[in-house]
Each structure stands twice: as C-alpha cells, then as structure tokens.
Design a protein around this motif. Structure first.
Motif, PDB file in Angstrom:
ATOM      1  N   VAL A  43      40.101  30.321  47.629  1.00  0.00           N
ATOM      2  CA  VAL A  43      39.163  31.534  48.176  1.00  0.00           C
ATOM      3  C   VAL A  43      39.594  32.723  47.082  1.00  0.00           C
ATOM      4  CG1 VAL A  43      38.493  33.262  49.273  1.00  0.00           C
ATOM      5  CG2 VAL A  43      37.943  30.428  49.678  1.00  0.00           C
ATOM      6  N   LEU A  44      41.136  33.018  47.674  1.00  0.00           N
ATOM      7  CA  LEU A  44      41.741  33.839  46.880  1.00  0.00           C
ATOM      8  C   LEU A  44      42.436  33.505  45.448  1.00  0.00           C
ATOM      9  CD1 LEU A  44      43.188  36.674  47.083  1.00  0.00           C
ATOM     10  CD2 LEU A  44      45.323  35.362  47.545  1.00  0.00           C
ATOM     11  N   MET A  45      42.710  32.452  45.383  1.00  0.00           N
ATOM     12  CA  MET A  45      42.757  32.177  43.720  1.00  0.00           C
ATOM     13  C   MET A  45      41.561  31.317  42.826  1.00  0.00           C
ATOM     14  SD  MET A  45      46.097  31.650  43.000  1.00  0.00           S
ATOM     15  CE  MET A  45      46.321  30.427  41.985  1.00  0.00           C
ATOM     16  N   SER A  46      40.183  31.851  43.504  1.00  0.00           N
ATOM     17  CA  SER A  46      39.373  31.539  42.912  1.00  0.00           C
ATOM     18  C   SER A  46      38.551  33.290  42.036  1.00  0.00           C
ATOM     19  CB  SER A  46      38.094  31.275  43.603  1.00  0.00           C
ATOM     20  OG  SER A  46      38.404  29.617  44.131  1.00  0.00           O
ATOM     21  N   PHE A  47      39.021  34.213  42.614  1.00  0.00           N
ATOM     22  CA  PHE A  47      38.999  35.599  41.971  1.00  0.00           C
ATOM     23  C   PHE A  47      39.568  35.560  40.837  1.00  0.00           C
ATOM     24  CE2 PHE A  47      37.446  36.262  46.316  1.00  0.00           C
ATOM     25  CZ  PHE A  47      35.884  36.738  45.931  1.00  0.00           C
ATOM     26  N   PHE A  48      40.610  35.433  40.989  1.00  0.00           N
ATOM     27  CA  PHE A  48      41.809  34.611  39.859  1.00  0.00           C
ATOM     28  C   PHE A  48      41.588  34.056  38.704  1.00  0.00           C
ATOM     29  CE2 PHE A  48      43.349  37.039  43.324  1.00  0.00           C
ATOM     30  CZ  PHE A  48      43.681  37.828  42.741  1.00  0.00           C
ATOM     31  N   VAL A  49      41.097  33.073  39.081  1.00  0.00           N
ATOM     32  CA  VAL A  49      40.683  32.271  38.238  1.00  0.00           C
ATOM     33  C   VAL A  49      39.224  31.307  38.518  1.00  0.00           C
ATOM     34  CG1 VAL A  49      41.553  29.760  36.976  1.00  0.00           C
ATOM     35  CG2 VAL A  49      42.782  31.109  38.053  1.00  0.00           C
ATOM     36  N   PRO A  50      38.322  31.817  37.901  1.00  0.00           N
ATOM     37  CA  PRO A  50      37.003  31.183  38.211  1.00  0.00           C
ATOM     38  C   PRO A  50      37.005  30.207  37.647  1.00  0.00           C
ATOM     39  CG  PRO A  50      37.098  32.882  36.728  1.00  0.00           C
ATOM     40  CD  PRO A  50      38.249  33.677  37.139  1.00  0.00           C
ATOM     41  N   SER A  51      37.395  29.501  37.071  1.00  0.00           N
ATOM     42  CA  SER A  51      36.853  28.311  35.976  1.00  0.00           C
ATOM     43  C   SER A  51      37.229  27.063  36.853  1.00  0.00           C
ATOM     44  CB  SER A  51      38.463  27.893  34.937  1.00  0.00           C
ATOM     45  OG  SER A  51      37.729  25.971  34.047  1.00  0.00           O
ATOM     46  N   SER A  52      36.177  26.314  37.001  1.00  0.00           N
ATOM     47  CA  SER A  52      37.156  25.148  38.254  1.00  0.00           C
ATOM     48  C   SER A  52      37.368  24.178  37.863  1.00  0.00           C
ATOM     49  CB  SER A  52      35.394  23.892  38.392  1.00  0.00           C
ATOM     50  OG  SER A  52      34.821  23.863  37.079  1.00  0.00           O
ATOM     51  N   SER A  53      37.652  23.800  36.243  1.00  0.00           N
ATOM     52  CA  SER A  53      39.038  22.642  35.696  1.00  0.00           C
ATOM     53  C   SER A  53      40.185  23.651  35.877  1.00  0.00           C
ATOM     54  CB  SER A  53      38.445  22.364  34.320  1.00  0.00           C
ATOM     55  OG  SER A  53      38.208  23.724  33.586  1.00  0.00           O
TER      56      SER A  53
END
Length: 468
Positions: free
Chosen positions: A373-383
């Motif tokens: 969840v935390l990483m997704s804020f900085f890297v929104p690209s799923s791939s």
C-alpha cells in the motif's frame, strides 16, 4: 509555483541511482540456494546467509541497468523483454478491439434498454468495467466512457459522482481483484516465478466481494441523491454540471450491436479463456500467449473487414499506447539488476528474514499488504510496482512459509486499492476533472468504502494464510 509529482519513470530511475549508491554502504552477502522442484528454480536457504566481497555499482552501471532489465547484454539471456513484448502485443490487440466499437456500442445499447430502470445500470455497468479491469487492466481506456455516462446519470436524477463511481470504482475493483490482468497479475506472478493461475480462486473471491461492496455503496448514494439532490457532494456545482452535460441518449440504430461486433465480443472473451487454458494445462508462456493475441487481432480484423492498412495502423497505435508500460518494466527490473550485481539483494532478504521470521503467517501477509500500500503511492503503475517489489517480496514468503501467490494477491490488492484515490494516478485525476468532482470531495465520498475494501482484503489474506 505548483510542484508536480514526478512520473513513474523518474521515480524508478531515481530508485536505480539510490540502490546503486546503497551498494557502496550496504554489506554484500549471499544465501546458499537449492532447487525447488515445485517452482522449477533455485531458492535461497534460510539461515545460510554469509557476507561476501562488495561489488559497488557506479554511474555506468546505472545507465546500463534498464538495458540489462530487458536482457543480459553479456549472455543475451532474456530478462523482461518477453513480458514487455507481450504488453505491446496486448496493446495492439486492444487497439483493434476498440476500433470495432463493439465495447462502446454494447454499453450504449445497455443504457438505452434500461431507460427508466437506471438503478440497475449501476451493478450491470460496474460488472462490465470490473471484467475489463480484471482481464486486461482497464484504466486509461475507461476515460472515454465518462462523457457518455455522465449525461445519462444526470438525466436519471443522479449526479456526476455516480457516473464517476460506476466507471472508476468498477474498473478499479477489477484491477484490485485481477484474475488474469497481464499488467498486474501476469507480470507479478512472472516476477515471483509462479504460474499466474496460482491463487486465482482467492483473487476471484476478492473481485466478487469487492464488486458487491462497491455496488451496494454506490446504489445507496445514488438513491439518496435522487431523493434529495441537496445531499450530493457536488450539490453546489450541480447547475454548472447539469448545464454542461444535460442531454438525452439517442435510442437509434447506432446503439445496436452488429453481427460482426457480437463476434468481436465473443472472440474477445474466448481469447482470454484460451489463454487461461494454455497457461494452466499446456505450459504456455509469453511467446505462445503473444501469438494467441496476434491471431485473435487478425481474426477480428478479417471479420470486421478492417483492411490491411487500417488494421496495421490501429494495431501499431494500440501498441504505442502501451509503450510506456513496456519501458517501465525494463526500468523497474533494472533496480533488481543493480541490487543483484552489487550483492545487495540477499542482504535485503536477510534483513526481511530476521524482521519477519518471528511473525505469524497472518501478521506476515498483512504487513506485506501494508508495505505494498505504501509503495503504491509512489509507484502507481501496477506493472512497475510488480517488477520492482515481487523479486524481493516473493522470496520472503518462502522464509515465512507463506505461498508466493498470497504475496502476489497482496500486491495487486494493495495497488488496486490505492489507485481508487491516488492523486499520482492520472486516471483518478482525469476522471474527477471530467466529472467536475473536487479531489477532496472524492476522498470524503470514498473513505468509508476504502475501509470496507481493506477489511475484505485483509480478512481474505488472513484466512488463506491460516488454511494454507
């Protein structure tokens, strides 16, 4: 002066530089490895970590890392090039399908048929968008539907928020509960070295449960707004919004699916079904899956009499639309290249082993979910996030005795959840701009649903960790 958040490309390249700098200070180390028959590869043996000679990475290594992320320039062994090529082929296939107008016409037809019963459009359309998100990662493609759906929802007595929620939450919950999405599930499973069909049952459950929660949530809000328009979260902008979007849908022949469009939808569904069969029972991987989508694209072109010039232009333009995703895959894997070359990867695994080894299976997988969840804020690209985190997170599951498929599910659920409101995700901001929904009001609208979805995800991961 407004400060813009950097793109995924910049973030990933900066991470390559940061990791390269880390190889100068982080102790180098290696695990002993043994062959895992089930995975068909060597895996680290817990408790065998030892420090080795350092191999710090310099400026030249930083610029070579994205290239090595696609293939090893010394041995010419493929790294991410097969996945990137498959992404480009998927883009071409989707471009051909979109050109036929089959999906657009099908949705338009549904809206006309349900006139007067618009409340049932909410679950139906959210199911269609969820199917798109779950099968091929529908995101940017959904932006074309907002201008089509907003006038219909306003004419039905709702507001633009309902239309935005149907599309954004529909496609978003599909990505959150991805089953065969090549940009999330397939890439993540590939990076985790497991078949992407492994764990599909849990992901399907999260998809259905999440879709149901979203449908109930949006329908309750829609009914409340229809009964009392002042309860709309955009009530103060309602006149402005209605003036711009007020129009009635046309119920003429342009909303009828032609025979060729019906065949396109059948081929579209069968292509993904055949892909699942090939991977799960025939040992297919990127090359054969890519060949399948090329064949289906050509078949659709022939059936719709698209013509050779139009077909090739549409296919190439579709591939071009996903070129950024393909490049992200190479850049993201370049991070792993630098970590491996600097003998830093196993050191991080060792830190994770020591940190997480005392945790129960349930706590481990939920901590993993929180980290994603935390990483997704900085890297929104799923791939990009998949290739960045899976090579590190998946082996940690081996140490904890948790299946790698649970780590893949935790990753895609976390990324999908955050991308329902992530301000760094262009699809979210674009959708809100079209619907004239201020970002802070979207947060006010969606936060209770986010809590519900979080409980569904964490509960599902916890139960599977216990019974596995």
């Amino acid at each position: 002066m407004k400060v813009k958040f950097p793109s995924a490309y910049t973030i990933l390249f900066l991470l390559i530089a940061l990791v390269a700098a880390g190889t100068w200070v982080v102790p180098a180390g290696k695990y002993e490895r043994i062959e895992n028959v089930a995975l068909g590869k060597e895996v680290p043996v817990p408790g065998t970590y030892q420090q080795v000679d350092a191999n710090p990475q310099g400026i030249v290594d930083i610029f070579l890392a994205p290239i090595a992320g696609f293939y090893d320039p010394d041995t010419y062994q493929a790294a991410a090039i097969d996945v990137a090529l498959f992404v480009l082929i998927i883009g071409g296939f989707l471009g051909v399908v979109t050109k036929t107008g089959a999906i657009d016409t099908g949705i338009s037809r549904a809206m006309v048929d349900l006139k007067g019963h618009e409340q049932w459009m909410i679950p139906i359309l959210m199911a269609l968008f969820a199917a798109g998100g779950s099968t091929y990662g529908m995101a940017e493609e959904s932006l074309a539907f907002y201008a089509l759906l907003i006038p219909v929802m306003i004419a039905a007595g709702y507001d633009s928020v309902v239309a935005v929620a149907i599309i954004l939450l529909g496609a978003g919950i599909g990505c959150l509960g991805s089953t065969i999405n090549p940009f999330a599930t397939v890439i993540a499973a590939n990076a985790a070295d497991i078949p992407f069909t492994q764990g599909i049952g849990l992901r399907f459950f999260i998809l259905i449960a999440g879709w149901l929660a979203c449908v109930v949530y949006v329908m309750r809000y829609a009914a409340k707004v229809k009964k009392d328009p002042t309860l709309s979260i955009v009530a103060d902008h309602r006149v402005e919004i209605e003036t711009q979007f007020r129009q009635e849908p046309n119920a003429d022949d342009e909303h009828l699916l032609s025979l060729s469009q019906k065949l396109v939808l059948v081929i579209f569904a069968l292509t993904f079904a055949v892909m699942i069969w090939g991977v799960s029972s025939q040992g297919w991987w990127m090359a054969k899956m890519g060949g399948l989508f090329i064949f289906s694209a050509i078949l659709i072109g022939v059936i719709t009499r698209m013509g050779e010039k139009v077909f090739t232009d549409v296919f190439i333009n579709g591939a071009r639309d996903l070129l950024g995703v393909a490049i992200i895959i190479g850049i993201a894997r370049g991070i792993v290249v630098v970590m491996d070359a600097g003998n830093m990867t196993d050191t991080i695994l060792h830190f994770g082993e020591e940190t997480l080894s005392g945790l129960s299976d349930v706590v481990f997988i939920n901590v993993m979910f929180g980290l994603e969840v935390l990483m997704s804020f900085f890297v929104p690209s799923s791939s990009g996030l998949a290739v960045l985190t899976m090579p590190i997170m998946a082996p940690l599951a081996d140490f904890a005795g948790v299946g790698r498929e649970l780590v893949v599910t935790a990753f895609q659920s976390a990324n999908g959840l955050v991308n329902l409101f992530n301000p760094t995700f262009a699809v979210v901001m674009g959708a809100l701009a079209i619907g004239k929904v201020p970002y802070e009001r979207w947060l006010r609208f969606i936060w209770p649903l986010l809590l519900i979805l979080t409980l569904i995800i964490m509960g599902s991961l916890s139960i599977m960790a216990l019974v596995a």
